[in-house]
Design a protein around this motif. Structure first.
Motif, PDB file in Angstrom:
ATOM      1  N   GLN B  83      -3.824  74.608  28.285  1.00  0.00           N
ATOM      2  CA  GLN B  83      -5.100  75.088  28.529  1.00  0.00           C
ATOM      3  C   GLN B  83      -5.773  75.245  27.229  1.00  0.00           C
ATOM      4  O   GLN B  83      -6.942  74.931  27.172  1.00  0.00           O
ATOM      5  CB  GLN B  83      -5.311  76.682  29.539  1.00  0.00           C
ATOM      6  CG  GLN B  83      -4.279  77.502  28.755  1.00  0.00           C
ATOM      7  CD  GLN B  83      -4.965  78.541  27.709  1.00  0.00           C
ATOM      8  OE1 GLN B  83      -6.220  78.278  27.675  1.00  0.00           O
ATOM      9  NE2 GLN B  83      -4.256  79.293  27.149  1.00  0.00           N
ATOM     10  N   LEU B  87      -9.110  73.602  26.195  1.00  0.00           N
ATOM     11  CA  LEU B  87     -10.142  74.268  25.560  1.00  0.00           C
ATOM     12  C   LEU B  87     -10.836  74.042  24.386  1.00  0.00           C
ATOM     13  O   LEU B  87     -12.115  73.911  23.996  1.00  0.00           O
ATOM     14  CB  LEU B  87      -9.727  75.781  25.181  1.00  0.00           C
ATOM     15  CG  LEU B  87      -9.828  76.809  26.603  1.00  0.00           C
ATOM     16  CD1 LEU B  87      -9.363  78.285  26.037  1.00  0.00           C
ATOM     17  CD2 LEU B  87     -11.078  76.911  27.132  1.00  0.00           C
ATOM     18  N   ARG B 101     -19.278  73.304  28.339  1.00  0.00           N
ATOM     19  CA  ARG B 101     -18.610  74.010  29.160  1.00  0.00           C
ATOM     20  C   ARG B 101     -17.608  72.965  30.054  1.00  0.00           C
ATOM     21  O   ARG B 101     -16.660  73.778  30.703  1.00  0.00           O
ATOM     22  CB  ARG B 101     -19.268  75.189  30.049  1.00  0.00           C
ATOM     23  CG  ARG B 101     -19.582  76.315  29.168  1.00  0.00           C
ATOM     24  CD  ARG B 101     -20.422  77.220  29.835  1.00  0.00           C
ATOM     25  NE  ARG B 101     -21.216  78.127  29.077  1.00  0.00           N
ATOM     26  CZ  ARG B 101     -21.990  79.140  29.541  1.00  0.00           C
ATOM     27  NH1 ARG B 101     -22.155  79.291  30.746  1.00  0.00           N
ATOM     28  NH2 ARG B 101     -22.562  79.857  28.735  1.00  0.00           N
ATOM     29  N   GLN B 111     -14.192  73.043  34.550  1.00  0.00           N
ATOM     30  CA  GLN B 111     -14.480  74.158  33.436  1.00  0.00           C
ATOM     31  C   GLN B 111     -13.222  74.698  32.955  1.00  0.00           C
ATOM     32  O   GLN B 111     -12.345  75.231  33.891  1.00  0.00           O
ATOM     33  CB  GLN B 111     -15.143  75.392  34.018  1.00  0.00           C
ATOM     34  CG  GLN B 111     -16.703  75.282  33.841  1.00  0.00           C
ATOM     35  CD  GLN B 111     -17.259  76.422  34.028  1.00  0.00           C
ATOM     36  OE1 GLN B 111     -17.511  76.623  35.170  1.00  0.00           O
ATOM     37  NE2 GLN B 111     -17.785  77.195  33.089  1.00  0.00           N
ATOM     38  N   PRO B 112     -12.586  74.030  31.901  1.00  0.00           N
ATOM     39  CA  PRO B 112     -10.990  74.623  31.349  1.00  0.00           C
ATOM     40  C   PRO B 112     -11.146  75.972  31.247  1.00  0.00           C
ATOM     41  O   PRO B 112      -9.911  76.712  31.457  1.00  0.00           O
ATOM     42  CB  PRO B 112     -11.023  73.920  29.938  1.00  0.00           C
ATOM     43  CG  PRO B 112     -12.053  72.855  29.932  1.00  0.00           C
ATOM     44  CD  PRO B 112     -13.186  73.106  30.749  1.00  0.00           C
ATOM     45  N   SER B 113     -12.003  76.826  30.839  1.00  0.00           N
ATOM     46  CA  SER B 113     -12.025  78.230  30.989  1.00  0.00           C
ATOM     47  C   SER B 113     -11.448  78.911  32.105  1.00  0.00           C
ATOM     48  O   SER B 113     -10.912  80.195  32.145  1.00  0.00           O
ATOM     49  CB  SER B 113     -13.326  78.854  30.335  1.00  0.00           C
ATOM     50  OG  SER B 113     -14.277  78.623  31.198  1.00  0.00           O
ATOM     51  N   SER B 116      -7.833  78.589  32.062  1.00  0.00           N
ATOM     52  CA  SER B 116      -7.241  79.811  30.951  1.00  0.00           C
ATOM     53  C   SER B 116      -7.101  81.040  31.558  1.00  0.00           C
ATOM     54  O   SER B 116      -6.165  81.621  31.331  1.00  0.00           O
ATOM     55  CB  SER B 116      -8.522  79.781  30.021  1.00  0.00           C
ATOM     56  OG  SER B 116      -8.495  78.564  29.503  1.00  0.00           O
ATOM     57  N   ASP B 152      -7.687  81.993  22.732  1.00  0.00           N
ATOM     58  CA  ASP B 152      -8.443  81.768  23.805  1.00  0.00           C
ATOM     59  C   ASP B 152     -10.043  82.016  24.034  1.00  0.00           C
ATOM     60  O   ASP B 152     -10.900  81.547  23.909  1.00  0.00           O
ATOM     61  CB  ASP B 152      -7.910  82.120  25.206  1.00  0.00           C
ATOM     62  CG  ASP B 152      -6.948  81.327  25.767  1.00  0.00           C
ATOM     63  OD1 ASP B 152      -6.494  80.179  24.986  1.00  0.00           O
ATOM     64  OD2 ASP B 152      -6.272  81.552  26.934  1.00  0.00           O
ATOM     65  N   LEU B 155     -12.025  80.230  21.431  1.00  0.00           N
ATOM     66  CA  LEU B 155     -12.398  79.067  21.831  1.00  0.00           C
ATOM     67  C   LEU B 155     -13.435  78.909  22.757  1.00  0.00           C
ATOM     68  O   LEU B 155     -14.260  78.173  22.798  1.00  0.00           O
ATOM     69  CB  LEU B 155     -11.233  78.131  22.274  1.00  0.00           C
ATOM     70  CG  LEU B 155     -10.303  77.866  21.280  1.00  0.00           C
ATOM     71  CD1 LEU B 155      -8.949  77.207  21.782  1.00  0.00           C
ATOM     72  CD2 LEU B 155     -10.722  76.723  20.400  1.00  0.00           C
ATOM     73  N   VAL B 156     -13.351  79.929  23.712  1.00  0.00           N
ATOM     74  CA  VAL B 156     -14.486  80.045  24.912  1.00  0.00           C
ATOM     75  C   VAL B 156     -15.602  80.305  24.113  1.00  0.00           C
ATOM     76  O   VAL B 156     -16.841  80.114  24.571  1.00  0.00           O
ATOM     77  CB  VAL B 156     -14.023  80.946  25.889  1.00  0.00           C
ATOM     78  CG1 VAL B 156     -14.975  81.327  26.880  1.00  0.00           C
ATOM     79  CG2 VAL B 156     -12.816  80.301  26.544  1.00  0.00           C
ATOM     80  N   GLU B 159     -17.874  77.768  22.910  1.00  0.00           N
ATOM     81  CA  GLU B 159     -18.542  76.757  23.942  1.00  0.00           C
ATOM     82  C   GLU B 159     -19.789  76.729  23.824  1.00  0.00           C
ATOM     83  O   GLU B 159     -20.548  75.496  23.945  1.00  0.00           O
ATOM     84  CB  GLU B 159     -18.070  76.980  25.338  1.00  0.00           C
ATOM     85  CG  GLU B 159     -16.609  76.657  25.372  1.00  0.00           C
ATOM     86  CD  GLU B 159     -16.140  76.820  27.007  1.00  0.00           C
ATOM     87  OE1 GLU B 159     -17.019  77.303  27.750  1.00  0.00           O
ATOM     88  OE2 GLU B 159     -14.839  76.487  27.076  1.00  0.00           O
TER      89      GLU B 159
END
Lengths: 688, 363
Positions: B83, B87, B101, B111-113, B116, B152, B155-156, B159
């Protein structure tokens, strides 16, 4: 196992901090949920009215744009109803820097109240109509001001280029492009098309509005069976008769008996659908289908043809007409003349009441009733016109003793004019009744789908039909229908003079309906024509009032249709040469054409331009040649039309078009609404 | 005494109700916009039905996998790594609505989030249940958790997706709190993050405008406040019974994102207070039954996992609805199960699959 030691595990779990903390979290989340629920209650119940009002106000930003409504054409594709673009003006008050100034400038041009307009600007911040479907000149003047926040929208305005021609058949259209009467009403969903939309959106950053246009879908066109030229003839003759006899109204129907196609359907009083709000009371009613009347003697066709077909009588059979008196159910009925012995043919020819009643008695109640239904009475024809009536007829079980006498002679039964025309057309068509048709095709542009002619229904055997035709011809050649004799053509038909029911429910001795119905030429008839006049004053009989009108309409229509003559034509009679124009025209006619062909020559040399009701060639009501100074046509407003539209409209109306420039029409000479002679040159300037 | 393993039917029913209801509302909210933009009024509907079908199948599949198999470092640490990689990768994807995103996988986007969220919850449940009595230990527990979660979140944020980042932070906080983190430590964390939040809000123009608009919507009624006022109008004009399904006007270009973040506005307008309370109630059922599963779980891993999954869904739902009714400033968080969007729907349903499995493995 699970129940054996719950305490140890359960209590351990309860004491664990995870459980306690989880409960705290859960409480927090449930509380949050409760807050949201209360907030929903606040917005949707307590503040409901406020947000509803606010939403309604801004939702006016979605503006529906009426689609191009379908065109109604006559059988030769002359437009009878069309939609022309008209400008509508709207404002986005948010964008107007100085509303007072704008109102000051606009109000005089559009003849609006300045205070009202200012109020509108204050009430509707993001959109309001200022005036819809304004004249081209007004729109041009407002555009010239070049005001910020004032916009123009092309809307479609219904226009009937021929004025009141076929007004009740066509109907009319309201401001929001919904048909409100006639074919415009009954075919509204087909012709209306799909609305376009203008969405006025807020741009969050620029505080301004932009509009997104979603185009609509144009409606479908209708092609009618009506013929503009025949319709014009029918309306003019009807108007003359109604005026001459100060009648309450009247109706004329011209039908092709072989197809059931309605060639003309005229109704008086009438109105101009371009200005339908000013229509006099009753003028919008299409009497051809919406008027129930007692037909009188024209209905004897049903009684006598039924008796012939049932083998209960033959044309040469003699009937004793009892010196004009008959007693039915204890009530004495008098004939209009003390006839003695008459053949069945003579009964019809002389329209003998007693003779017909005796034939009716031979049929009996049930059979007479069945035959009336068989001819299509007491049932809508479903021709597609709004407000069609079915008529009034009681079943035999509710007849009184005298009913059979009344109904045999066309009293005590209510019918519509169209039903009677269908019945006579059946006789004209060899005994086969066609379903009447007024719309012959529908579709967009060139992709027209024809409405099929329904198969006919046989009413009379060919032999009986031939006998009926001869008897009806006898009515015209030697009976009550003599005033309907045509010049150059044979004709068959029947007169009718029916008493109206007065306000006390009794037959009136003052109010009559005078009618004549017939077809011509007798062999292979081209047209069936009904003329019915409601409450004529001064003369009441069908042969006096309606038969002459039948004659004029039939002669002109047959010539117009170039039907070959089947009878020797009488020399042209000029009863009155006092009118100089008439004399001039007559010389002109006789010098150029053989006299007996005058009418057809007239019809041939003049393209039928039934515009604005001023076209008037041919014969006047006394057989005298009296022409107007020449046909005049109203110049339409070409504003906004393309070159192709202008050219085709000019051609249809009989103008010479002179076009200059590219784009859409912006200027024209002569101006819209001017009355000019045919073949006048119309100059139109186009610009982008 | 053999006990039949049976998943929580009430929880299952609530989730299916929300998904089906969501399909109807997505169609209602999007039909006009879809017809305009894609020339097919069912554009969003068809995709939502496809995602819902996939999601429900996955949910039923996951439901039948013993959740304890997730308590496996050989699964959790590679997943954490994956993940993180995704991200990072997504930051190099093409722009969509000015953000990175979405990852494009052939025709689908992802959406990788969303991945996550679920991986982080499983990791925390595993890690915190291992450190059961050492949750407040800095070097053993708080530092590793803080590093992974912080990475995490950062990184989000890149975006940028402020809403999801905040949701991640809140869920980490909630799980730490449940696992027994000292309240004082939580206070320190909040105080410490204030400068960061301040910077994130006041140095990113649109967020600042959103906050201002939230506080004074009428002063910005044509700008950023537009969304909030439109949302008020939508919900408020619905009244008690609503204007009727498909009859709403606010979705016609007034309400921003009517089929995604503001779908609750459409529900409020078309189905009124009744519809809004039903949706809220269904999430209440999920909270109740999810926590019930947590209390009845056999082990701490299951307890923390059930809590994390339940809190994740319910907090997202509450944040989304609170934004729509004007209790929180605007941020981009979908309404679980209902908003249009494949990743969110599929992952939410997978999360429910795990929760349902926990509910059938009770002590």
């Amino acid at each position: 196992m699970a129940s054996s030691k719950p305490q140890t595990e359960g209590s351990a779990a309860l004491e664990s901090p995870v459980v306690r903390r989880t409960l705290v979290l859960a409480a927090f989340l449930f509380l949050w949920m409760l807050v949201v629920a209360l907030r929903l209650y606040d917005l949707q119940v307590i503040q409901y009215v406020r947000w509803l009002a606010r939403g309604e106000r801004q939702q006016q930003q979605v503006v529906e744009i009426a689609p191009q409504r379908g065109i109604i054409y006559d059988r030769n594709l002359h437009p009878l109803a069309m939609s022309l673009p008209a400008e509508s003006i709207y404002a986005v008050p948010n964008q107007i820097p100085d509303p007072g100034m704008v109102v000051h400038l606009l109000a005089p041009i559009l003849k609006l109240d300045p205070q009202d307009l200012l109020g509108q600007f204050k009430a509707y911040r993001s959109f309001c109509w200022i005036e819809r479907k304004v004249s081209h000149e007004q729109a041009a003047r407002v555009k010239a001001l070049n005001l910020k926040g004032i916009y123009f929208e092309k809307e479609m305005k219904r226009f009937y280029p021929n004025g009141d021609l076929a007004a009740q058949v066509l109907g009319y259209v309201g401001m929001d492009n919904n048909g409100l009467a006639g074919l415009e009403y009954s075919f509204n969903s087909l012709m209306k098309g799909k609305s376009g939309r203008v969405l006025l959106e807020t741009d969050a950053r620029h505080h301004s509005f932009k509009s997104v246009e979603q185009p609509g879908q144009p409606g479908q066109n209708l092609v009618l069976t009506l013929d503009r030229g025949i319709q014009f003839i029918a309306e003019r003759e009807l108007a003359k008769i109604v005026k001459k006899y100060h009648a309450a109204g009247g109706v004329v129907i011209v039908q092709n008996p072989h197809t059931g196609d309605i060639l003309a359907m005229a109704s008086q009083p009438t109105f101009n659908p371009n200005d339908f709000e000013q229509a006099p009371a009753g003028a919008t009613e299409n009497r051809a289908v919406a008027w129930i009347y007692e037909p009188g003697s024209t209905f004897k066709l049903v009684t006598i043809s039924a008796a012939l077909q049932e083998g209960l009588a033959s044309p040469d059979q003699v009937i004793n007409c009892q010196e004009g008196q008959i007693v039915v159910a204890g009530i004495v009925t008098h004939d209009w003349h003390p006839f003695g012995d008459l053949t069945v043919a003579q009964v019809l020819m002389n329209s003998s009441e007693v003779g017909t009643i005796k034939i009716g008695l031979r049929l009996g109640e049930q059979r007479l009733y069945d035959w009336i239904l068989r001819y299509g009475f007491d049932r809508r024809t479903d021709i597609g016109l709004a407000s069609e009536e079915r008529g009034l007829l009681e079943p035999p079980s509710r007849w009184s003793g005298i009913s059979i006498a009344d109904i045999s002679t066309g009293q005590g039964v209510g019918i519509t004019p169209l039903q009677l025309v269908d019945a006579y057309s059946a006789v004209a068509n060899g005994g086969v009744m066609m379903k009447p048709r007024i719309v012959s095709a529908t579709g967009d542009g060139s992709d027209l789908k024809p409405v099929p002619v329904s198969p006919g229904r046989r009413i009379l055997s060919p032999q009986t039909d031939e006998e009926m035709k001869q008897m009806l011809e006898g009515v015209v050649t030697g009976g009550t229908g003599r005033p309907a004799q045509l010049d150059g053509y044979s004709a068959a038909g029947k007169t009718g003079t029916a008493q109206k029911i007065d306000s006390h429910g009794r037959y009136s001795h003052h109010h009559y309906i005078a009618s004549f119905i017939g077809f011509a030429p007798v062999e292979n008839p081209a047209v069936t024509i009904l003329v019915a006049i409601d409450t004529p004053v001064g003369a009441i009989y069908g042969d006096q009032v309606a038969a002459p009108a039948f004659k004029f309409i039939a002669e002109q229509t047959l010539n117009y249709l170039s039907v070959p003559q089947d009878q020797p034509s009488q020399p042209l009679q000029v009863a009155s040469l006092t009118h100089p124009a008439a004399r001039r025209q007559q010389r002109l006619a006789t010098s150029g054409n053989p006299p007996n062909n005058f009418e057809s020559a007239e019809a041939a040399t003049r393209p039928v331009s039934a515009n604005a009701g001023v076209w008037s060639p041919g014969l006047s009501s006394v057989g005298t040649v009296i022409l107007d100074d020449g046909p005049r046509v109203t110049v339409p407003d070409f504003a906004g039309q393309s070159a192709r539209q202008v050219a085709s409209e000019c051609q249809a109306l009989g103008f010479e078009a002179e076009l200059s420039g590219l784009g859409v029409a912006v200027e024209q000479t002569p101006p819209a609404g001017a009355q000019v002679p045919l073949h006048t040159s119309v100059w139109v300037r186009l610009a982008r | 005494m053999a006990r039949r393993l049976e998943a929580d039917r009430v929880l299952f029913g609530a989730v299916v109700c929300l998904v089906l209801f969501g399909i109807v509302m997505v169609y209602s909210a999007s039909a006009v916009i879809a017809a305009q933009q894609y020339h097919s009024s069912t554009y969003f509907l068809v995709r939502q039905v496809a995602w819902a079908t996939l999601g429900l199948l996955l949910m039923v599949g996951v439901m039948n996998v013993d959740y304890r198999r997730l308590k496996n470092p050989m699964l959790i640490f590679p997943a954490l790594g994956l993940q993180l990689i995704l991200l990072v990768l997504v930051l190099f994807s093409s722009l969509n609505h000015d953000t990175h995103r979405w990852l494009h996988l052939g025709p689908a986007t992802f959406q990788p989030s969303e991945l996550s969220k679920i991986v982080l919850i499983i990791f925390l449940a595993y890690f915190l249940s291992l450190r059961k009595n050492r949750v407040n230990d800095w070097s053993e527990t708080l530092l590793p958790v803080g590093l992974i979660a912080g990475l995490d979140v950062l990184l989000v944020l890149r975006e940028p997706d402020f809403g999801t980042a905040l949701a991640l932070a809140v869920i980490v906080g909630a799980m730490l709190f449940a696992a027994g983190l000292r309240v004082a430590y939580m206070a320190y964390a909040v105080v410490a993050s204030i400068p960061a939040i301040y910077w994130l809000v006041f140095h990113v123009g649109y967020r600042y405008r959103r906050i201002l608009a939230f506080l004074h919507p009428y002063a910005h009624s044509l700008g950023a406040g537009f969304q909030i006022i439109q949302s008020y109008i939508a919900v408020g004009s619905g009244g008690i019974l609503g204007v009727g399904l498909m009859e709403g006007k606010e979705k016609l270009f007034f309400l921003p994102e009517p089929q995604t973040d503001f779908i609750f506005g459409v529900i409020g307008e078309e189905l009124g207070l009744i519809g809004g309370l039903v949706v809220l109630g269904l999430f209440g059922v999920i909270l109740w039954r999810g926590l019930r599963a947590a209390f009845r779980a056999k082990d701490d891993f299951g307890r923390l996992l059930a809590l994390g999954l339940t809190a994740m869904i319910v907090i997202q739902a509450l944040v989304n609805v609170s934004v729509v009714v004007g209790l929180l400033p605007t941020k981009g968080i979908p309404l679980p199960f209902i908003s249009y969007g494949g990743s969110s729907l599929v992952f939410s349903l997978i999360e429910m699959g795990i929760l349902l499995n926990i509910s059938q493995n009770t002590s």
